[in-house]
Design an enzyme around this catalytic site. Structure first.
Site, mmCIF file in Angstrom:
data_model
loop_
_atom_site.group_PDB
_atom_site.id
_atom_site.type_symbol
_atom_site.label_atom_id
_atom_site.label_comp_id
_atom_site.label_asym_id
_atom_site.label_seq_id
_atom_site.Cartn_x
_atom_site.Cartn_y
_atom_site.Cartn_z
ATOM 1 N N CYS A 332 -9.427 -7.503 35.638
ATOM 2 C CA CYS A 332 -10.346 -6.833 34.711
ATOM 3 C C CYS A 332 -10.843 -7.821 33.642
ATOM 4 O O CYS A 332 -11.596 -8.726 33.952
ATOM 5 C CB CYS A 332 -9.688 -5.592 34.116
ATOM 6 N N HIS A 429 -7.219 -2.343 38.893
ATOM 7 C CA HIS A 429 -5.879 -2.157 38.341
ATOM 8 C C HIS A 429 -4.986 -1.518 39.398
ATOM 9 O O HIS A 429 -5.460 -0.823 40.285
ATOM 10 C CB HIS A 429 -5.932 -1.247 37.109
#
Length: 486
Positions: A332, A429
């Protein structure tokens, strides 16, 4: 409709854990139960079944109830992006960025969303177990409170107060908290739970007797300190920040920097617990230990956190790490750092402007006003392994590095791997939560022989079951059932 609220004398007193455990006990009894947290301030979050975002703790509590997480379980989520400001997420969607004083004025609007979500849950479930935030005795935050007694008073529910004896001063915490409540709020507290007790409870009994006599309220239970219990953290990096996995097997050394605005550090729980991983969280101002793999985590202020890494010499250290054959993964925000530039034209995470990235992947990222929230599944591009996870980000990355993807998600290329196979990045994630994907990434990073069938999903379930067993044993259910009426 039956509702029970758990409030704490302090942050990290055990509210999230007690709610999760109660939810699992009630679920095992066949009760249709759901968790609820009116307001959460956390950088660990999850994507819900209805395409929104809630605090990670409520996703864990939903799992304890046998439910998919839903935005109504945490209608207000505050994600700090500076010491005084935060992104405000209402019923799963970003609505604005506010400084602390601005949010105080926004609370009536937030409260309407809280009561709206609570009403929907109330119509669907037999019992709601509510988690407060911080402490109800934070008198500077009492006006317009929506997280603790303000909510309890609005819906008229009983409150159990939990305190952590491992911190010391547990009786002062409880009595002091009661002293700072209004009379109607004190009356709402129906009993106490003492958490993380070590030793012989007989030695504590005189204090318990005094507490009940002094307050006129019962102690509902004393929960022992549960060593090596794994329940995903609500926000703070766990105190046991290094490996918990045991055994004498060969281990892969993995390091993750604790960024000032680190988000979703629960991405690494599976690695911390893996018996073949020597895992360390390292603060950015500490010496960087030798490692096989360095993972740059998610961040709520990517440009600011990249600046911190540079200030403390991480760029040079990572360059040396790569020169000697080490590997790097960015997740991310960490993925965005690996590119050539990070642009924030709309001041999404701070001052508008651009920052030079680490330059190891030929791509650049522009932060956008629309947040991408999606659950995703697919395969790794470099191994025959399935992967399941979720995306939470406000950036769009472009560049030729993306022509060599790390994953194929929902039949689309995602992320990037460098041509020398040393650097990888992804927005996904949960990269290590599932056994297939975790094993493949550890092999990619240099682990020669995988001798363990470690299953992190099973570890999470075992933790919830162990917690529920403990609560069934150590709580006074005769007293509790007066309020649950199950």
């Amino acid at each position: 409709m039956k509702t029970l609220m758990i409030q704490g004398t302090t942050s990290d007193a055990g509210k999230s854990t007690l709610v999760a455990g109660l939810c699992r006990v009630l679920y095992r009894k066949g009760v249709k139960v759901a968790p609820f947290k009116p307001q959460n301030m956390a950088l660990n979050s999850a994507v819900t079944s209805d395409g929104g975002e809630i605090g990670r703790a409520q996703a864990v509590q939903a799992q304890a109830c046998g439910l998919s997480p839903h935005t109504d379980m945490n209608p207000v989520l505050l994600k700090a992006n500076s010491d005084t400001g935060c992104q405000v997420v209402i019923q799963g969607k970003v609505v604005c960025n506010l400084e602390a004083t601005g949010y105080h004025a926004y609370k009536p609007t937030a409260m309407r969303a809280v009561l709206d979500s609570y009403a929907r849950l109330s119509s669907q479930y037999e019992l709601i177990v509510v988690e407060g935030a911080g402490s109800p005795a934070e008198i500077n935050l009492r006006e317009g409170d929506i997280a603790n007694m303000g909510f309890a008073e609005a819906i008229d529910c009983p409150v159990i107060l939990i305190a952590d004896i491992d911190r010391g001063g547990v009786f002062a915490h409880i009595v002091g908290t009661l002293a700072l409540l209004a009379e109607s709020e004190r009356a709402r507290v129906v009993g106490f739970v003492i958490n993380r007790f070590r030793g012989d409870v007989a030695l504590l009994q005189p204090g318990l007797d005094w507490l009940e006599l002094e307050t006129g309220k019962p102690v509902i239970g004393v929960i022992p300190y549960l060593h090596d219990l794994h329940i995903e953290a609500e926000d703070a990096v766990p105190n046991t920040a290094s490996s918990q996995g045991g055994g004498l097997e060969s281990k892969l050394r993995i390091v993750v920097p604790i960024l000032p605005h680190i988000s979703n550090h629960t991405d690494f729980d599976a690695l911390r617990l893996h018996p073949q991983v020597d895992f360390q969280f390292v603060r950015v101002n500490q010496p960087i230990p030798a490692a096989d793999l360095v993972i740059l985590p998610g961040s709520k202020n990517v440009r600011g956190d990249l600046k911190h890494l540079r200030t403390y010499g991480w760029e040079q250290a990572l360059t040396k790490h790569l020169r000697y054959g080490g590997k790097v993964i960015g997740i991310c925000g960490g993925f965005q750092m690996l590119g050539l530039y990070i642009h924030d034209p709309h001041a999404i995470e701070g001052t508008a402007g651009s920052s030079v990235g680490l330059g190891w992947l030929e791509m650049e990222t522009t932060l956008t006003q629309e947040k991408r929230l999606v659950q995703a599944s697919g395969k790794l591009s470099f191994a025959d392994a399935n992967v399941i996870g979720y995306e939470i980000h406000m950036g769009v990355s472009t560049g030729i590095a993306l022509n060599h993807p790390a994953l194929i998600l929902n039949d689309q290329p995602e992320g990037a791997i460098s041509h020398d196979n040393q650097i990888a990045g992804t927005y996904l994630h949960g990269l290590f939560d599932h056994a297939e994907s975790c094993s493949a990434w550890l092999t990619w990073a240099g682990l020669k022989q995988l001798s363990s069938s470690f299953d992190y999903e099973q570890v999470r379930e075992v933790g919830l079951e162990r917690l529920a067993d403990c609560l069934e044993k150590y709580l006074d259910w005769a007293k509790l059932n007066q309020y649950l009426k199950i």
